[in-house]
Design an enzyme around this catalytic site. Structure first.
Site, mmCIF file in Angstrom:
data_model
loop_
_atom_site.group_PDB
_atom_site.id
_atom_site.type_symbol
_atom_site.label_atom_id
_atom_site.label_comp_id
_atom_site.label_asym_id
_atom_site.label_seq_id
_atom_site.Cartn_x
_atom_site.Cartn_y
_atom_site.Cartn_z
ATOM 1 N N GLU A 37 74.274 76.131 82.403
ATOM 2 C CA GLU A 37 73.110 75.427 82.935
ATOM 3 C C GLU A 37 72.856 75.799 84.397
ATOM 4 O O GLU A 37 71.708 75.950 84.821
ATOM 5 C CB GLU A 37 73.281 73.915 82.788
ATOM 6 C CG GLU A 37 73.231 73.416 81.361
ATOM 7 C CD GLU A 37 71.887 73.674 80.693
ATOM 8 O OE1 GLU A 37 70.878 73.847 81.411
ATOM 9 O OE2 GLU A 37 71.837 73.703 79.453
ATOM 10 N N TYR A 120 68.564 67.287 86.500
ATOM 11 C CA TYR A 120 68.432 68.073 85.273
ATOM 12 C C TYR A 120 69.791 68.488 84.724
ATOM 13 O O TYR A 120 70.102 68.286 83.542
ATOM 14 C CB TYR A 120 67.572 69.324 85.501
ATOM 15 C CG TYR A 120 67.730 70.291 84.370
ATOM 16 C CD1 TYR A 120 67.065 70.102 83.166
ATOM 17 C CD2 TYR A 120 68.627 71.371 84.465
ATOM 18 C CE1 TYR A 120 67.256 70.956 82.090
ATOM 19 C CE2 TYR A 120 68.820 72.221 83.403
ATOM 20 C CZ TYR A 120 68.135 72.015 82.218
ATOM 21 O OH TYR A 120 68.347 72.855 81.158
ATOM 22 N N ASP A 138 62.904 69.850 82.438
ATOM 23 C CA ASP A 138 62.641 70.873 83.443
ATOM 24 C C ASP A 138 61.159 71.219 83.376
ATOM 25 O O ASP A 138 60.375 70.564 82.681
ATOM 26 C CB ASP A 138 63.530 72.098 83.236
ATOM 27 C CG ASP A 138 63.241 72.831 81.921
ATOM 28 O OD1 ASP A 138 62.377 72.354 81.139
ATOM 29 O OD2 ASP A 138 63.862 73.874 81.668
ATOM 30 N N CYS A 193 55.740 77.544 73.210
ATOM 31 C CA CYS A 193 54.785 76.851 74.081
ATOM 32 C C CYS A 193 54.933 77.346 75.513
ATOM 33 O O CYS A 193 55.252 76.593 76.438
ATOM 34 C CB CYS A 193 55.007 75.337 74.005
ATOM 35 S SG CYS A 193 53.667 74.356 74.740
ATOM 36 N N CYS A 200 50.476 79.063 69.523
ATOM 37 C CA CYS A 200 50.189 77.778 68.886
ATOM 38 C C CYS A 200 50.293 77.848 67.367
ATOM 39 O O CYS A 200 50.677 76.860 66.728
ATOM 40 C CB CYS A 200 48.803 77.292 69.302
ATOM 41 S SG CYS A 200 48.675 76.900 71.065
ATOM 42 N N CYS A 203 53.705 76.926 66.249
ATOM 43 C CA CYS A 203 54.264 75.681 66.777
ATOM 44 C C CYS A 203 54.384 74.630 65.680
ATOM 45 O O CYS A 203 53.411 74.364 64.961
ATOM 46 C CB CYS A 203 53.387 75.162 67.904
ATOM 47 S SG CYS A 203 54.016 73.632 68.642
ATOM 48 N N CYS A 209 49.207 68.038 68.302
ATOM 49 C CA CYS A 209 49.176 68.356 69.731
ATOM 50 C C CYS A 209 47.834 67.947 70.320
ATOM 51 O O CYS A 209 46.776 68.424 69.912
ATOM 52 C CB CYS A 209 49.411 69.845 69.948
ATOM 53 S SG CYS A 209 49.293 70.372 71.677
#
Length: 301
Positions: A37, A120, A138, A193, A200, A203, A209
């Site tokens: 991370e 985060y 994030d 995304c 899209c 997705c 959405c």
């Protein structure tokens, strides 16, 4: 938007389409996840992969890193960028040994108290290492939520408390399912995304959405102005650090003066490295990586 229509769909998509990344494998230690991370902040996965593997091969547990010097961490970090992260990881390892017996704690407040671990990172470790229910937010996750829930093409420049609340409301109640959803949100934002070329049609939540339903287009310009590198203090810092990283002890100021012609900019960059805890002076005319060879070592000419 319900959990079933959002988190559930994305989680199922994730289970079928997630990239095969080593820090996601079952049995990966909390320390290895924490390191991933930190490395992934502002750095592409393709660059992090070899660095993460080399780091964990040398320092598989916090105590192994804590036993060595900050200079060793800075050298191992190499050219991954933003080298202060290496120093913070070393400080974090020392704190883990001193406060938690060399283990990464499970409690969010204890994670937040570690050096270099912010909002985060703490939530990411709690979710991905320990399967807890926390909003892991994030820039990319904020974009997904802004589009799918608010119908906005992009999120703001910084994470606000409202972003944590909005993301948490989308998480399943059961902790393990919530942790899976958090990973799924991040993966969706990274590969589908995206900021400028969202896919899209691929997705899993296209039909629910709000942004897609609005018919609004994605922004055409960059979210942030690209940072110039050539000729900046950041470039000079990198050049100075490269010389010090390749040395095995102190380096004279005369040698460092050869790195960059502009005396004022070079001095400013060197002073910033000292302020950031990456470099320390040795006597009046030499420098070394923080915690490197003892002061009595002969500076390299």
């Amino acid at each position: 938007m319900t959990e079933h229509s959002f988190a559930g769909r994305i989680s199922r998509w994730y289970e079928e389409n997630a990239r095969d990344l080593p820090w996601r494998k079952p049995g990966t230690s909390p320390w290895a996840i924490l390191v991933s991370e930190v490395m992934l902040q502002q750095t592409p996965v393709v660059r992090v992969l070899p660095a993460w593997e080399a780091w964990l091969a040398r320092w598989p547990v916090p105590a192994a890193l804590a036993a060595e010097s900050p200079a060793d961490a800075i050298r191992m970090w190499g050219r991954l960028g933003y080298p202060r992260r290496a120093v913070r990881l070393h400080e974090c390892a020392v704190a883990l040994v001193e406060r938690h017996g060399g283990e990464v704690p499970e409690r969010l407040d204890q994670l937040l108290a570690l050096p270099g671990v912010g909002t985060y990172t703490a939530r990411a470790v709690a979710a991905f290492a320990y399967g807890q229910r926390h909003p892991v937010v994030d820039t990319n996750v904020r974009r997904v939520v802004a589009r799918a829930v608010a119908g906005e093409p992009d999120a703001g420049p910084t994470t606000r408390p409202a972003d944590l609340v909005a993301t948490e409301e989308l998480l399943p109640v059961e902790p393990a399912a919530a942790a899976l959803a958090s990973a799924a949100f991040m993966e969706l934002s990274a590969v589908v995304c995206t900021a400028r070329s969202p896919r899209c049609a691929d997705c899993p939540v296209e039909s629910v959405c709000a942004w897609r339903a609005s018919g609004r287009s994605a922004p055409t310009g960059p979210t942030r102005r690209p940072q110039r590198y050539a000729g900046t203090d950041r470039q000079v810092r990198g050049l100075l650090l490269a010389v010090l990283r390749e040395a095995t002890g102190p380096v004279t100021r005369l040698r460092l003066d050869q790195v960059w012609a502009d005396d004022v900019q070079r001095s400013r960059a060197l002073a910033a490295l000292v302020t950031d805890g990456l470099v320390e002076p040795v006597g009046e005319a030499a420098y070394r990586l923080r915690g490197d060879a003892p002061p009595q070592a002969t500076p390299l000419p």
